[in-house]
Design a protein around this motif. Structure first.
Motif, short mmCIF file in Angstrom:
data_model
loop_
_atom_site.label_atom_id
_atom_site.label_comp_id
_atom_site.label_asym_id
_atom_site.label_seq_id
_atom_site.Cartn_x
_atom_site.Cartn_y
_atom_site.Cartn_z
N UNK A 148 8.71 7.92 16.52
CA UNK A 148 8.15 7.39 17.97
C UNK A 148 7.07 6.53 17.91
N UNK A 149 6.20 6.82 16.86
CA UNK A 149 4.89 5.86 16.79
C UNK A 149 5.44 4.51 16.32
N UNK A 150 6.34 4.31 15.24
CA UNK A 150 6.96 3.22 14.87
C UNK A 150 7.50 2.24 15.76
N UNK A 151 8.34 3.20 16.61
CA UNK A 151 8.84 2.34 17.92
C UNK A 151 7.95 2.00 18.81
N UNK A 152 6.92 2.68 19.11
CA UNK A 152 5.67 2.12 19.90
C UNK A 152 5.10 0.85 19.21
N UNK A 153 4.80 0.80 18.08
CA UNK A 153 4.25 -0.26 17.31
C UNK A 153 4.95 -1.49 17.68
N UNK A 209 -3.27 -2.18 17.76
CA UNK A 209 -4.02 -1.07 18.12
C UNK A 209 -5.53 -1.29 18.29
N UNK A 210 -6.16 -0.90 19.41
CA UNK A 210 -7.45 -1.16 19.29
C UNK A 210 -8.32 0.02 18.61
N UNK A 211 -8.68 -0.37 17.44
CA UNK A 211 -9.45 0.49 16.49
C UNK A 211 -10.81 0.28 16.33
N UNK A 212 -11.24 -0.76 17.11
CA UNK A 212 -12.38 -1.19 16.63
C UNK A 212 -13.73 -0.01 16.75
N UNK A 213 -13.49 1.00 17.74
CA UNK A 213 -14.45 2.00 17.87
C UNK A 213 -14.16 3.22 16.50
N UNK A 214 -13.05 2.98 15.86
CA UNK A 214 -12.76 4.09 14.89
C UNK A 214 -12.69 3.87 13.64
N UNK A 215 -12.22 2.48 13.17
CA UNK A 215 -12.33 2.01 11.70
C UNK A 215 -12.05 0.57 11.76
N UNK A 216 -12.54 -0.05 10.83
CA UNK A 216 -12.41 -1.52 10.45
C UNK A 216 -12.42 -1.93 9.24
N UNK A 217 -11.99 -3.05 8.71
CA UNK A 217 -12.01 -3.55 7.43
C UNK A 217 -13.52 -4.20 7.32
N UNK A 218 -14.05 -3.96 6.13
CA UNK A 218 -15.48 -4.49 5.67
C UNK A 218 -15.34 -4.60 4.33
N UNK A 219 -16.40 -5.50 3.79
CA UNK A 219 -16.60 -5.85 2.60
C UNK A 219 -17.47 -4.87 2.05
N UNK A 220 -17.14 -4.10 1.04
CA UNK A 220 -17.73 -2.97 0.33
C UNK A 220 -17.89 -3.06 -0.99
N UNK A 221 -19.23 -2.86 -1.67
CA UNK A 221 -19.41 -2.94 -2.91
C UNK A 221 -18.88 -1.42 -3.76
N UNK A 222 -18.10 -1.42 -4.66
CA UNK A 222 -17.78 -0.33 -5.25
C UNK A 222 -18.80 0.16 -6.40
N UNK A 223 -18.72 1.34 -6.93
CA UNK A 223 -19.61 1.67 -8.10
C UNK A 223 -19.43 0.74 -9.19
N UNK A 224 -18.36 0.12 -9.34
CA UNK A 224 -18.01 -0.84 -10.53
C UNK A 224 -18.71 -2.28 -10.18
N UNK A 225 -19.69 -2.41 -8.99
CA UNK A 225 -20.09 -3.39 -8.40
C UNK A 225 -19.18 -4.60 -8.12
N UNK A 226 -18.00 -4.28 -7.85
CA UNK A 226 -16.84 -5.37 -7.36
C UNK A 226 -16.93 -5.08 -5.76
N UNK A 227 -16.93 -6.12 -5.11
CA UNK A 227 -16.79 -5.91 -3.55
C UNK A 227 -15.37 -6.17 -3.34
N UNK A 228 -15.04 -5.17 -2.42
CA UNK A 228 -13.46 -5.19 -1.98
C UNK A 228 -13.76 -4.80 -0.42
#
Length: 270
Positions: A148-153, A209-228
């Motif tokens: 149902x969700x795949x059809x809606x997308x 989908x409008x996910x702006x208030x829920x989650x988003x992509x961002x550049x995050x530096x990990x414990x290995x000091x690599x930004x993803x």
């Protein structure tokens, strides 16, 4: 105990509001006419006679209730508590038919006004399937939610679509997502397959989908000091979903990296 069975009328015009959600609409005769095999099942203010052998063969919970050491052998009665009438009818329909009619046809046959309720109807069916040990029913519901969700997308991603149905498509995308999050948050469900399915759909179809208030992509530096560039939850209630989104994305990336595409095409061959 009377041998007369009460056959519930499952005609949508004669039911409470939530019962229009039941995937079967024709009446079901749950007691097969053999009086000695009839037991009384009570739920949501209703009481019907059902076939004991059918129930106990289908579910260990019913087997323990009617045949176990603590069973009420004198009255052979059992009460299902905590579920709506429509949810219990889904359970019985599955036990007798082993094939519920969830999916796109069922979803699109519902009036838009009850589709939010339908999302939580599916949640209740998942819970009752788990409680009474019916994994096939749970799997049917899981597959229906994904379908149902795949059809809606796919509908939301089509620029030439009839936008009068966008609200219903958004219910399938957003309300079902939140229903699944709530399901895992408030219940112990070790099988993560449904959450993983929904998380992958959210990650893969994020443009629709409008996910702006829920989650988003961002550049995050990990414990290995690599930004993803990765998903970040913007509200606490979405942290678990985002965690699973990371897992399923990494799983797909690992699969893609390990896959030998040269077996399927001329590329990469000597």
């Amino acid at each position: 105990m009377s041998s007369t069975s009460h056959v519930p009328n499952i005609n949508p015009t004669n039911m409470d509001r939530t019962s229009v959600l039941v995937s079967h609409t024709e009446p079901r005769l749950y007691h097969n006419g053999v009086a000695s095999e009839g037991v009384r099942l009570s739920f949501a203010g209703e009481s019907i006679v059902v076939n004991k052998t059918v129930l106990t063969n289908a579910s260990e919970v019913f087997a323990a209730a009617f045949n176990g050491h603590f069973s009420n052998t004198a009255t052979q009665e059992y009460t299902i508590e905590g579920y709506s009438r429509s949810t219990v009818l889904e359970l019985l329909n599955h036990i007798y038919d082993t094939n519920t009619d969830f999916g796109i046809i069922w979803w699109e046959s519902l009036d838009d006004a009850v589709k939010k309720e339908a999302c939580y109807h599916l949640r209740e069916v998942l819970l009752i399937a788990d409680e009474y040990g019916l994994p096939e029913l749970g799997e049917q519901v899981r597959m229906a939610i994904v379908e149902i969700r795949e059809n809606a997308y796919s509908k939301l991603g089509y620029s030439g679509r009839d936008r009068t149905h966008d609200a219903a498509h958004n219910i399938a995308v957003n309300t079902m997502r939140d229903m699944v999050i709530d399901l895992y948050k408030n219940n112990y469900i070790p099988d993560m397959s449904l959450m993983e399915d929904v998380a992958w759909q959210c990650a893969y179809n994020s443009l629709y989908e409008d996910h702006s208030a829920m989650y988003q992509k961002a550049d995050v530096e990990g414990p290995d000091h690599v930004t993803r560039n990765q998903w970040v939850a913007k509200a606490p209630e979405y942290e678990e979903l985002v965690r699973v989104m990371h897992l399923v994305e990494d799983r797909h990336i690992d699969f893609d990296d390990d896959y030998d595409y040269s077996e399927d095409s001329g590329f990469g061959r000597d």
